[in-house]
Design an enzyme around this catalytic site. Sequence first.
Site, PDB file in Angstrom:
ATOM      1  N   GLY A   1       3.943   7.458   6.004  1.00 28.71           N
ATOM      2  CA  GLY A   1       5.072   7.722   5.117  1.00 28.71           C
ATOM      3  C   GLY A   1       5.615   9.131   5.333  1.00 28.71           C
ATOM      4  N   ASP A   2       6.338   9.632   4.327  1.00 28.90           N
ATOM      5  CA  ASP A   2       6.981  10.936   4.504  1.00 28.90           C
ATOM      6  C   ASP A   2       5.954  12.056   4.731  1.00 28.90           C
ATOM      7  OD1 ASP A   2       6.057  10.634   1.924  1.00 28.90           O
ATOM      8  OD2 ASP A   2       7.813  11.528   0.960  1.00 28.90           O
ATOM      9  N   GLY A   3       4.791  11.970   4.043  1.00 28.93           N
ATOM     10  CA  GLY A   3       3.760  12.998   4.229  1.00 28.93           C
ATOM     11  C   GLY A   3       3.251  13.008   5.665  1.00 28.93           C
TER      12      GLY A   3
ATOM     13  N   GLN B   1      -0.370  -4.216  -5.635  1.00 29.98           N
ATOM     14  CA  GLN B   1       0.909  -4.263  -4.911  1.00 29.98           C
ATOM     15  C   GLN B   1       0.781  -3.865  -3.445  1.00 29.98           C
ATOM     16  OE1 GLN B   1       4.089  -2.392  -7.797  1.00 29.98           O
ATOM     17  NE2 GLN B   1       2.058  -1.790  -8.433  1.00 29.98           N
TER      18      GLN B   1
ATOM     19  N   GLU C   1       6.999   3.338 -11.994  1.00 29.15           N
ATOM     20  CA  GLU C   1       6.063   4.360 -12.475  1.00 29.15           C
ATOM     21  C   GLU C   1       6.710   5.741 -12.632  1.00 29.15           C
ATOM     22  OE1 GLU C   1       2.886   4.614  -9.596  1.00 29.15           O
ATOM     23  OE2 GLU C   1       4.217   5.221  -7.979  1.00 29.15           O
TER      24      GLU C   1
ATOM     25  N   MET D   1       4.606   0.290  -8.860  1.00 31.65           N
ATOM     26  CA  MET D   1       4.513   1.546  -8.101  1.00 31.65           C
ATOM     27  C   MET D   1       5.910   1.914  -7.598  1.00 31.65           C
ATOM     28  SD  MET D   1       1.028   1.407  -5.883  1.00 31.65           S
ATOM     29  CE  MET D   1      -0.515   1.948  -6.599  1.00 31.65           C
TER      30      MET D   1
ATOM     31  N   ASP E   1       7.024   1.685  -0.999  1.00 29.49           N
ATOM     32  CA  ASP E   1       8.034   2.286  -1.892  1.00 29.49           C
ATOM     33  C   ASP E   1       9.463   2.175  -1.355  1.00 29.49           C
ATOM     34  OD1 ASP E   1       5.769   3.071  -3.276  1.00 29.49           O
ATOM     35  OD2 ASP E   1       5.796   5.115  -2.485  1.00 29.49           O
TER      36      ASP E   1
ATOM     37  N   GLY F   1      -1.223   6.297   2.254  1.00 27.21           N
ATOM     38  CA  GLY F   1      -1.661   5.068   1.583  1.00 27.21           C
ATOM     39  C   GLY F   1      -1.441   3.855   2.467  1.00 27.21           C
TER      40      GLY F   1
ATOM     41  N   ARG G   1       6.644   5.551  -6.803  1.00 30.29           N
ATOM     42  CA  ARG G   1       6.826   7.008  -6.940  1.00 30.29           C
ATOM     43  C   ARG G   1       8.180   7.333  -7.576  1.00 30.29           C
ATOM     44  NH1 ARG G   1       5.113  10.101  -1.601  1.00 30.29           N
ATOM     45  NH2 ARG G   1       6.895   8.982  -0.805  1.00 30.29           N
TER      46      ARG G   1
ATOM     47  N   THR H   1       5.758   2.199   4.048  1.00 30.84           N
ATOM     48  CA  THR H   1       5.488   2.423   2.630  1.00 30.84           C
ATOM     49  C   THR H   1       5.993   1.227   1.839  1.00 30.84           C
ATOM     50  OG1 THR H   1       5.999   3.691   0.651  1.00 30.84           O
ATOM     51  CG2 THR H   1       7.649   3.761   2.364  1.00 30.84           C
TER      52      THR H   1
ATOM     53  N   ASP I   1      11.063   4.283   0.410  1.00 32.87           N
ATOM     54  CA  ASP I   1      11.769   5.517   0.036  1.00 32.87           C
ATOM     55  C   ASP I   1      11.825   6.560   1.158  1.00 32.87           C
ATOM     56  OD1 ASP I   1       9.085   6.199   0.130  1.00 32.87           O
ATOM     57  OD2 ASP I   1       9.091   7.328  -1.755  1.00 32.87           O
TER      58      ASP I   1
ATOM     59  N   ARG J   1      -5.497  12.259   2.371  1.00 32.79           N
ATOM     60  CA  ARG J   1      -5.893  13.656   2.105  1.00 32.79           C
ATOM     61  C   ARG J   1      -5.904  14.508   3.363  1.00 32.79           C
ATOM     62  NH1 ARG J   1     -10.123  13.721  -2.757  1.00 32.79           N
ATOM     63  NH2 ARG J   1      -9.294  11.951  -3.872  1.00 32.79           N
TER      64      ARG J   1
HETATM   65  O1  F6P Z   1       3.352   5.575  -1.723  1.00 31.16           O
HETATM   66  C1  F6P Z   1       2.687   4.385  -1.971  1.00 31.16           C
HETATM   67  C2  F6P Z   1       2.001   4.408  -3.302  1.00 31.16           C
HETATM   68  O2  F6P Z   1       1.376   3.158  -3.502  1.00 31.16           O
HETATM   69  C3  F6P Z   1       2.888   4.772  -4.476  1.00 31.16           C
HETATM   70  O3  F6P Z   1       3.722   3.729  -4.889  1.00 31.16           O
HETATM   71  C4  F6P Z   1       1.860   5.200  -5.502  1.00 31.16           C
HETATM   72  O4  F6P Z   1       2.424   6.072  -6.434  1.00 31.16           O
HETATM   73  C5  F6P Z   1       0.855   5.909  -4.656  1.00 31.16           C
HETATM   74  O5  F6P Z   1       0.997   5.403  -3.340  1.00 31.16           O
HETATM   75  C6  F6P Z   1      -0.559   5.718  -5.122  1.00 31.16           C
HETATM   76  O6  F6P Z   1      -1.392   6.461  -4.292  1.00 31.16           O
HETATM   77  P1  F6P Z   1      -2.969   6.368  -4.331  1.00 31.16           P
HETATM   78  O7  F6P Z   1      -3.366   5.147  -3.552  1.00 31.16           O
HETATM   79  O8  F6P Z   1      -3.435   7.616  -3.687  1.00 31.16           O
HETATM   80  O9  F6P Z   1      -3.369   6.261  -5.763  1.00 31.16           O
END
Ligand code: F6P
Length: 380
Positions: A107-109, A278, A226, A174, A132, A12, A176, A130, A134, A77
């Site tokens: 990010g972590d992914g 955000q 969330e 947001m 987040d 993201g 996670r 990120t 996190d 993806r």
């Molecule tokens: O990891 C960043 C984040 O914005 C999270 O806070 C949120 O849950 C997620 O990505 C949303 O992802 P997407 O943009 O795929 O809906």
Amino acid sequence: MTQRIGILTGGGDCPGLNAVIRAVAKSLMRQCGAEVIGIEYGFGGLMGEVPRVRPLDWASVSGILMRGGTILGTSNRANPLRSEADTERVLAHARALGLQALVVIGGDGSMAIAHGLAQRGLPIVGVPKTIDNDIPGCERSFGFDTAVATVTEAIERLQTTAESHGRVMIVETMGRYAGWIALEAGLAGAADVILLPEIDFDIEAVAAVCRERERRQRYTIICIGEGAKPIGGELTVHRRITDSPDPIRLGGVALVLQAALQARLDSEVRATVLGHVQRGGPPTPFDRVLATLFGNEAAQLVMRGDFNRMVTQQAGRLTSIALAEAAHGSRRVPADHPLLRAARQIGVSLGEAGQPLGPIVGRPTDGPGAVPPCPRADGV
Ligand code: F6P
């Protein structure tokens, strides 16, 4: 021989990505005359028949410091580790492009993918991103400060309308499975209740806070991450994206809470899910600076040949950790975090049962229900 370095943004987007791209590219160009190649749409840019790349010269990375999003595009993806054929294709494209190293901002992914490719011989330097906040091993990621500022402003705006109508306003952030955004923005925006993924909330305790405020102040602001859930309840899943490295998308717990509270309260309860607002817009000055520091540090690691590591900040200092350390898990708010203690002590509810409600006036300093006298400033 001129060094050729690739750079991509994965997962993201988040405010500050362009600031990192700029710092990595300028630092490499100025310090070792490197040629910098931008890879478009994350790892996806290396997964097709033909790689999607573009040269990044000085002009193309100038004037982007304050721009949100990423000039390279991103994908949450594209996962080249999903099949051996995809992994091979990415490695083959990197070889054909003559990349001596790849800087992965993600990010972590993305760090998990970077780690997998590094194990297959591609020299990689990671930069954590990120909103987040996190990522394991990184105490502050760029993008977080901007997200907190956006949520804080939203809470302030909701406060005046909540007050005018005597409503309970719920703001969903947001984040996670980590409550950093909700916690910091909730405190900065003076929320009355802050609900985090790390502390399952007691719906009766939240309703009691609202009722007490109905009597005293008429309105209540609740900031909820969330990933928060009630005691004994489930996460609120918004959608599943099966081909994403992290398929679960959370979202909508504010609406669940709204229904549960409305059944218990006289005041009208409304919910606002802030969503991708955000992640958008220009980074704050703090994030621009942090992103610049991270980007420059990534360039230093590349020039030293210090690969398969991720730039990070620990105890306020720039350093780096092995990609493997950053690749898995989520850095959540620890139970003994000073912000949680401060929130409780100033009377912000964290949705826990048993917290005294409202201001404590005239409580005796001895006998049942006593509160200890305040220590004197001189310690006597
Ligand atoms: O990891 C960043 C984040 O914005 C999270 O806070 C949120 O849950 C997620 O990505 C949303 O992802 P997407 O943009 O795929 O809906």
